[in-house]
Design a protein around this motif. Structure first.
Motif, PDB file in Angstrom:
ATOM      1  N   ARG A   1     -89.831  22.321 116.861  1.00 48.93           N
ATOM      2  CA  ARG A   1     -90.827  21.463 117.518  1.00 48.93           C
ATOM      3  C   ARG A   1     -92.239  21.955 117.233  1.00 48.93           C
ATOM      4  O   ARG A   1     -93.150  21.177 116.934  1.00 48.93           O
ATOM      5  N   GLU A   2     -92.397  23.289 117.332  1.00 49.29           N
ATOM      6  CA  GLU A   2     -93.729  23.870 117.082  1.00 49.29           C
ATOM      7  C   GLU A   2     -94.162  23.629 115.636  1.00 49.29           C
ATOM      8  O   GLU A   2     -95.327  23.247 115.375  1.00 49.29           O
ATOM      9  N   ARG A   3     -93.198  23.821 114.699  1.00 49.32           N
ATOM     10  CA  ARG A   3     -93.530  23.587 113.285  1.00 49.32           C
ATOM     11  C   ARG A   3     -93.936  22.129 113.062  1.00 49.32           C
ATOM     12  O   ARG A   3     -94.904  21.815 112.367  1.00 49.32           O
ATOM     13  N   ARG A   4     -93.174  21.213 113.689  1.00 52.71           N
ATOM     14  CA  ARG A   4     -93.454  19.780 113.555  1.00 52.71           C
ATOM     15  C   ARG A   4     -94.836  19.450 114.110  1.00 52.71           C
ATOM     16  O   ARG A   4     -95.636  18.736 113.494  1.00 52.71           O
TER      17      ARG A   4
ATOM     18  N   ALA B   1    -101.797  19.313 111.387  1.00 57.73           N
ATOM     19  CA  ALA B   1    -102.426  19.531 110.070  1.00 57.73           C
ATOM     20  C   ALA B   1    -102.691  18.189 109.386  1.00 57.73           C
ATOM     21  O   ALA B   1    -103.775  17.955 108.817  1.00 57.73           O
ATOM     22  N   LYS B   2    -101.720  17.273 109.479  1.00 55.79           N
ATOM     23  CA  LYS B   2    -101.884  15.947 108.872  1.00 55.79           C
ATOM     24  C   LYS B   2    -103.052  15.204 109.514  1.00 55.79           C
ATOM     25  O   LYS B   2    -103.890  14.593 108.838  1.00 55.79           O
ATOM     26  N   ARG B   3    -103.058  15.317 110.865  1.00 51.40           N
ATOM     27  CA  ARG B   3    -104.114  14.627 111.609  1.00 51.40           C
ATOM     28  C   ARG B   3    -105.480  15.148 111.171  1.00 51.40           C
ATOM     29  O   ARG B   3    -106.428  14.374 110.939  1.00 51.40           O
ATOM     30  N   GLU B   4    -105.560  16.480 111.086  1.00 55.45           N
ATOM     31  CA  GLU B   4    -106.836  17.103 110.684  1.00 55.45           C
ATOM     32  C   GLU B   4    -107.231  16.652 109.272  1.00 55.45           C
ATOM     33  O   GLU B   4    -108.387  16.359 108.998  1.00 55.45           O
ATOM     34  N   ALA B   5    -106.218  16.590 108.375  1.00 55.73           N
ATOM     35  CA  ALA B   5    -106.474  16.186 106.996  1.00 55.73           C
ATOM     36  C   ALA B   5    -106.966  14.728 106.963  1.00 55.73           C
ATOM     37  O   ALA B   5    -107.930  14.393 106.256  1.00 55.73           O
TER      38      ALA B   5
END
Length: 192
Positions: free
Chosen positions: A172-175, A181-185
């Protein structure tokens, strides 16, 4: 055939041997020699040489008594006609209870000292023993083995569930990190 009269010798021998005349034995093969003895001194000599001696004390034989006792050990001679007291008087239930409790409690103590059971299980089983749950030592031992295997099974299942929870949590934490990270990108891409 001439038979010597040995009443005098028998009387003298009884006096010397300090017993009754019926206890005096005169050697039947040496009748003539014994008949010569007409004084206590001569009788003493005959006693020393073994021609006259005192018969052993006759006693009731223990043979039949021993046989009977041996048979009783095997469980004979104990039928209804032989019994005088009630079943309770012959073997009190309180005595049976005390014996059983002592056996069970000593087993529990031994297992606790050996580390086969912990103090919590000891206490639980102690109270169960007192509550007449275990008929004998074998039943208690079986119960302990079952309880230990059950404990081990529960522990294994708990460990597995805990490991699964940890894995799920990590996933869950990795997800979440990937999503973040995707959101930030995406956000940084929009700003450019």
């Amino acid at each position: 055939m001439f038979r010597a009269n040995l009443t005098t010798q028998k009387r003298l021998a009884a006096s010397v041997l300090k017993c009754g005349e019926r206890k005096v034995w005169l050697d039947p093969n040496e009748v003539t020699e014994i008949a010569q003895a007409n004084s206590r001194q001569n009788i003493r000599k005959l006693i020393k040489s073994g021609l006259v001696f005192k018969k052993p004390q006759a006693a009731a034989s223990r043979f039949r008594a021993r046989e009977h006792t041996a048979a009783k050990r095997l469980g004979r001679h104990g039928g209804h006609g032989r019994r005088k007291g009630t079943a309770e008087a012959r073997m009190p239930t309180s005595v049976l209870w005390m014996r059983r409790m002592r056996v069970l409690r000593s087993l529990l103590r031994k297992y606790r000292e050996q580390g086969k059971i912990d103090r919590h299980m000891y206490h639980e089983l102690y109270l169960k023993s007192k509550g007449n749950v275990f008929k004998n030592k074998r039943v208690l031992m079986e119960y302990i083995h079952k309880a230990k295997t059950e404990q081990a099974r529960v522990k294994l299942l708990n460990d597995q569930a805990e490991a699964q929870r940890q894995r799920n949590k990590a996933a869950r934490e990795r997800r979440n990190q990937r999503v973040a990270a995707k959101r930030e990108a995406i956000i940084s891409g929009d700003q450019e």
